[in-house]
Design a protein around this motif. Structure first.
Motif, PDB file in Angstrom:
ATOM      1  N   TYR A 387       4.066 -14.117 -10.151  1.00 17.39           N
ATOM      2  CA  TYR A 387       3.140 -13.268 -11.089  1.00 17.39           C
ATOM      3  C   TYR A 387       4.276 -13.236 -12.311  1.00 17.39           C
ATOM      4  CZ  TYR A 387      -0.674 -10.895 -12.549  1.00 17.39           C
ATOM      5  OH  TYR A 387      -1.227  -9.878 -12.967  1.00 17.39           O
ATOM      6  N   VAL A 388       3.735 -13.875 -13.195  1.00 17.92           N
ATOM      7  CA  VAL A 388       3.686 -13.972 -14.687  1.00 17.92           C
ATOM      8  C   VAL A 388       2.739 -13.065 -15.471  1.00 17.92           C
ATOM      9  CG1 VAL A 388       4.798 -15.128 -16.751  1.00 17.92           C
ATOM     10  CG2 VAL A 388       4.991 -15.927 -14.118  1.00 17.92           C
ATOM     11  N   ALA A 389       3.794 -11.811 -15.776  1.00 18.38           N
ATOM     12  CA  ALA A 389       2.631 -10.785 -16.879  1.00 18.38           C
ATOM     13  C   ALA A 389       2.763 -10.987 -17.951  1.00 18.38           C
ATOM     14  CB  ALA A 389       2.140  -9.717 -15.555  1.00 18.38           C
ATOM     15  N   CYS A 390       1.644 -11.287 -19.081  1.00 14.85           N
ATOM     16  CA  CYS A 390       2.365 -10.999 -20.272  1.00 14.85           C
ATOM     17  C   CYS A 390       2.108  -8.986 -20.398  1.00 14.85           C
ATOM     18  CB  CYS A 390       1.673 -11.595 -20.992  1.00 14.85           C
ATOM     19  SG  CYS A 390      -0.410 -11.793 -21.019  1.00 14.85           S
ATOM     20  N   LYS A 391       1.376  -8.435 -19.897  1.00 15.62           N
ATOM     21  CA  LYS A 391       1.017  -7.303 -19.252  1.00 15.62           C
ATOM     22  C   LYS A 391       1.460  -6.541 -17.969  1.00 15.62           C
ATOM     23  CE  LYS A 391      -2.765  -3.493 -20.907  1.00 15.62           C
ATOM     24  NZ  LYS A 391      -3.722  -3.509 -20.995  1.00 15.62           N
ATOM     25  N   PRO A 392       2.551  -6.134 -18.171  1.00 15.10           N
ATOM     26  CA  PRO A 392       2.903  -5.401 -17.522  1.00 15.10           C
ATOM     27  C   PRO A 392       2.493  -4.474 -16.182  1.00 15.10           C
ATOM     28  CG  PRO A 392       5.012  -5.861 -18.677  1.00 15.10           C
ATOM     29  CD  PRO A 392       3.789  -5.728 -19.775  1.00 15.10           C
ATOM     30  N   LYS A 393       1.261  -3.627 -16.920  1.00 14.88           N
ATOM     31  CA  LYS A 393       0.471  -2.935 -16.613  1.00 14.88           C
ATOM     32  C   LYS A 393      -0.634  -3.814 -15.720  1.00 14.88           C
ATOM     33  CE  LYS A 393       0.824   1.346 -19.706  1.00 14.88           C
ATOM     34  NZ  LYS A 393       0.315   1.843 -20.541  1.00 14.88           N
ATOM     35  N   SER A 394      -1.016  -4.660 -15.925  1.00 17.85           N
ATOM     36  CA  SER A 394      -1.999  -5.630 -15.248  1.00 17.85           C
ATOM     37  C   SER A 394      -1.225  -5.974 -13.977  1.00 17.85           C
ATOM     38  CB  SER A 394      -2.564  -7.169 -16.280  1.00 17.85           C
ATOM     39  OG  SER A 394      -2.844  -6.955 -17.204  1.00 17.85           O
ATOM     40  N   LEU A 395      -0.243  -6.524 -13.819  1.00 16.69           N
ATOM     41  CA  LEU A 395       0.698  -7.093 -11.952  1.00 16.69           C
ATOM     42  C   LEU A 395       0.880  -5.413 -11.722  1.00 16.69           C
ATOM     43  CD1 LEU A 395       2.788  -7.944 -10.887  1.00 16.69           C
ATOM     44  CD2 LEU A 395       4.153  -7.987 -11.805  1.00 16.69           C
ATOM     45  N   ALA A 396       1.256  -4.995 -12.130  1.00 13.85           N
ATOM     46  CA  ALA A 396       1.257  -3.493 -11.011  1.00 13.85           C
ATOM     47  C   ALA A 396       0.209  -2.858 -10.980  1.00 13.85           C
ATOM     48  CB  ALA A 396       1.640  -2.118 -12.387  1.00 13.85           C
ATOM     49  N   LEU A 399      -1.373  -5.570  -7.701  1.00 10.50           N
ATOM     50  CA  LEU A 399       0.047  -5.554  -6.975  1.00 10.50           C
ATOM     51  C   LEU A 399      -0.965  -4.596  -5.625  1.00 10.50           C
ATOM     52  CD1 LEU A 399       3.663  -4.866  -8.617  1.00 10.50           C
ATOM     53  CD2 LEU A 399       3.366  -6.826  -6.697  1.00 10.50           C
ATOM     54  N   GLU A 400      -1.521  -4.131  -5.890  1.00  6.46           N
ATOM     55  CA  GLU A 400      -2.151  -3.203  -5.272  1.00  6.46           C
ATOM     56  C   GLU A 400      -2.587  -3.871  -3.090  1.00  6.46           C
ATOM     57  OE1 GLU A 400      -5.854   0.333  -4.274  1.00  6.46           O
ATOM     58  OE2 GLU A 400      -5.262  -0.199  -6.226  1.00  6.46           O
TER      59      GLU A 400
END
Length: 435
Positions: A387-396, A399-400
C-alpha cells in the motif's frame, strides 16, 4: 539557511517547515508517522524511519498556479492562494519548491496578460477569462509543458483570442531564445474550462507550440507524460520510493513461476512497468483515460510486452470483473482463452475478466480507497500486498479493514517526496496471516 525563505513566507502557508533545518524537519515527520501508526498497527510497529528527498528545493515537477488579485480590484496576480483565503492570490515567482524556470514563466505570463488588460475569472460572478497556469517540467530531460487554463472567450478588447494566445506563446518562447531557461519547451497549450469549480478541468486542449506531452526518465525507463495525467511530483524522490517498493516486493526476475501483479490507481503506469521484469503479467488500472493512453505508449517505447492497462474506476473495474467471472463462458465470443480481452483485443473494464492476482500494489489518491474497492481487494486473498499512501492518515484508516481480514504490517517506511511541507509518502508491506 537564509533569513527570508521567500517574499511570501508569512502569507503563503505552503512551506510548513521553512524556518527549521531539513534534518529537524525529517525528525518531526518521522515522529508524526510513528505516533500515527503506533496505536493502530497490530503487534510491534516495523517502522524503518524516513528516506530523505535527494533535492530539498526546486524538486516539484508540476505546479498549478491561479490568476486573481491579492486585494479587491487590485492588479492581476498569478501564483498561489494566500493561506486562509479563498480569493486572494499571491505572486509567487520566487517559490522555491519548483524549478526557477517556472518562476520566470509566471512573471512573463502575468506581465503579458496584465499589459493586455485581460481579466481573471471571478469565482462568484463566473466572469472573466484567465483561470490557471499549469506547468510541468521533467527533471531528467528538462522538457517543459505549459497550459493556460481559461474560460470561453468573451471579447475584452479589439483583439481576437487567437492573437492574444499567439502573443503569449511568443513571449514564452522568447525566454528560451534569450537563454533565460535551464530547460526547454516541449509544448505550449491552452485549455478551455467553463466549470464553476475552482479547479483545473480539461474541457478541450489545443496546441499552440510543440506537442502536448513530454518525457521523464526514472530508473532506466522513459515515461511519456501528458498535461493532466498523474505522475509523482518529485522525480528523484519517486526513484527512492519505487526502489523501496521493489525491495518490499522481493520478487526475482529469474524465478520460474512469476506472479500476476495488479497495480491499482496506476497513473501513467510507472509502477506497473517497473514491476514488469518480475511479473508474468502486470495489470494497471487507472480512471484517467489520458494517463492510460500514455501508459500503453510508455510500455511500447520501453519494449515491455507483459503490461496491460485498463481505463476505469478501480471499484467499477473490480466489480465488473467479479460479475463477469461469475458468468464466464455464457458469452464466449467476447472472451479469449483467458477471458482477459474482448473480441477486439482491447482491455475494457466493461468486458474484462481480470485474472486472479498473486500480488497487489495500490497507490490510491489522497483520500484512500473506497471501502467497497478495499473489500474486493481483500477478497482476492493475496498473501502479500503493498500500500503506497500520499496521505498517511488514509492508510491508517484503511488498515482497520485490512487487519480485520488477517493482514499484518510487516514493513513500513516513509519517503519524503514533499520537503518543506507537512506531507510525506508512506509505503507499507502487508502479509496475510494463516488462519
Amino acid at each position: 539557511m537564509a533569513k527570508e525563505w521567500c517574499k511570501n513566507e508569512e502569507y503563503c502557508g505552503g512551506c510548513f517547515y521553512q524556518k527549521i533545518s531539513y534534518e529537524e524537519e525529517l525528525k518531526k515527520k518521522e515522529e508524526e508517522i510513528r505516533s500515527l501508526f503506533l496505536p493502530i498497527v497490530i503487534g510491534e510497529l516495523p517502522f524503518e524511519g524516513i528516506l530523505s528527498s535527494p533535492q530539498k528545493e526546486a524538486y516539484r515537477n508540476k505546479m498549478e498556479f491561479s490568476f486573481g488579485d491579492q486585494e479587491k480590484d487590485g492588479p492581476l496576480c498569478l501564483g498561489l492562494h494566500q493561506k486562509r483565503s479563498f480569493f486572494n492570490i499571491l505572486n509567487t515567482d520566487d517559490c522555491r519548491l519548483p524549478s526557477p524556470d517556472m518562476g520566470k514563466i509566471l512573471t512573463v505570463s502575468r506581465n503579458y496578460f496584465r499589459e493586455k488588460g485581460i481579466s481573471y475569472f471571478h469565482k462568484k460572478r463566473h466572469e472573466g477569462y484567465l483561470r490557471h497556469l499549469l506547468l510541468r517540467r521533467a527533471e531528467k530531460t528538462g522538457e517543459i509543458l505549459v497550459s493556460l487554463i481559461h474560460a470561453s472567450w468573451n471579447p475584452e478588447s479589439a483583439q481576437t483570442e487567437e492573437s492574444l494566445l499567439t502573443g503569449w506563446c511568443e513571449s514564452l518562447l522568447q525566454l528560451e531564445k534569450e537563454g533565460s531557461l535551464e530547460g526547454h519547451f516541449a509544448g505550449i497549450l491552452h485549455t478551455k474550462n467553463d466549470s464553476p469549480a475552482d479547479a483545473v478541468v480539461n474541457q478541450g486542449t489545443e496546441i499552440l507550440y510543440g506537442k502536448d506531452f513530454f518525457y521523464e526518465e526514472l530508473l532506466g525507463l522513459r515515461f511519456k507524460i501528458t498535461p493532466f495525467s498523474f505522475f509523482q511530483t518529485n522525480s528523484l524522490g519517486a526513484e527512492k520510493l519505487y526502489e523501496k517498493i521493489r525491495e518490499y516486493a522481493n520478487l526475482s526476475d529469474s524465478a520460474k513461476d512469476k506472479p500476476i501483479i495488479f497495480d491499482l490507481y496506476s497513473g501513467t503506469g510507472t509502477i506497473t512497468q517497473l514491476m514488469s521484469k518480475v511479473a508474468r503479467d502486470a495489470y494497471g488500472v487507472e480512471i484517467v483515460d489520458e494517463a492510460v493512453r500514455s501508459a500503453k505508449e510508455n510500455a511500447r517505447e520501453n519494449g515491455i510486452e507483459n503490461c496491460h492497462f485498463i481505463a476505469g474506476d478501480v471499484l467499477k473495474v473490480l466489480e465488473e470483473s467479479a460479475k463477469r467471472e461469475e458468468t464466464k463462458g455464457e458469452n464466449p465470443e467476447k472472451e479469449d482463452d483467458n477471458g482477459a480481452r474482448n473480441c477486439n483485443g482491447e482491455l475494457n473494464f466493461e468486458t474484462t475478466v481480470l485474472p486472479t492476482p498473486d500480488f497487489i500494489i495500490v497507490d490510491p489518491p489522497r483520500d484512500g480507497m473506497h471501502r467497497k474497492a478495499l473489500d474486493l481487494i481483500i477478497r482476492y486473498g493475496v498473501e502479500r500486498l503493498i500500500y503506497v499512501a500520499c496521505k498517511p492518515k488514509s492508510l491508517a484508516r484503511d488498515l482497520e479493514a485490512l487487519q480485520n481480514a488477517g493482514y499484518r504490517v510487516k514493513k513500513l517506511c516513509a519517503v519524503d517526496l514533499f520537503p518543506r511541507t507537512n506531507n510525506c509518502e508512506v509505503v507499507a508491506l502487508l502479509e496475510k496471516e494463516e488462519s
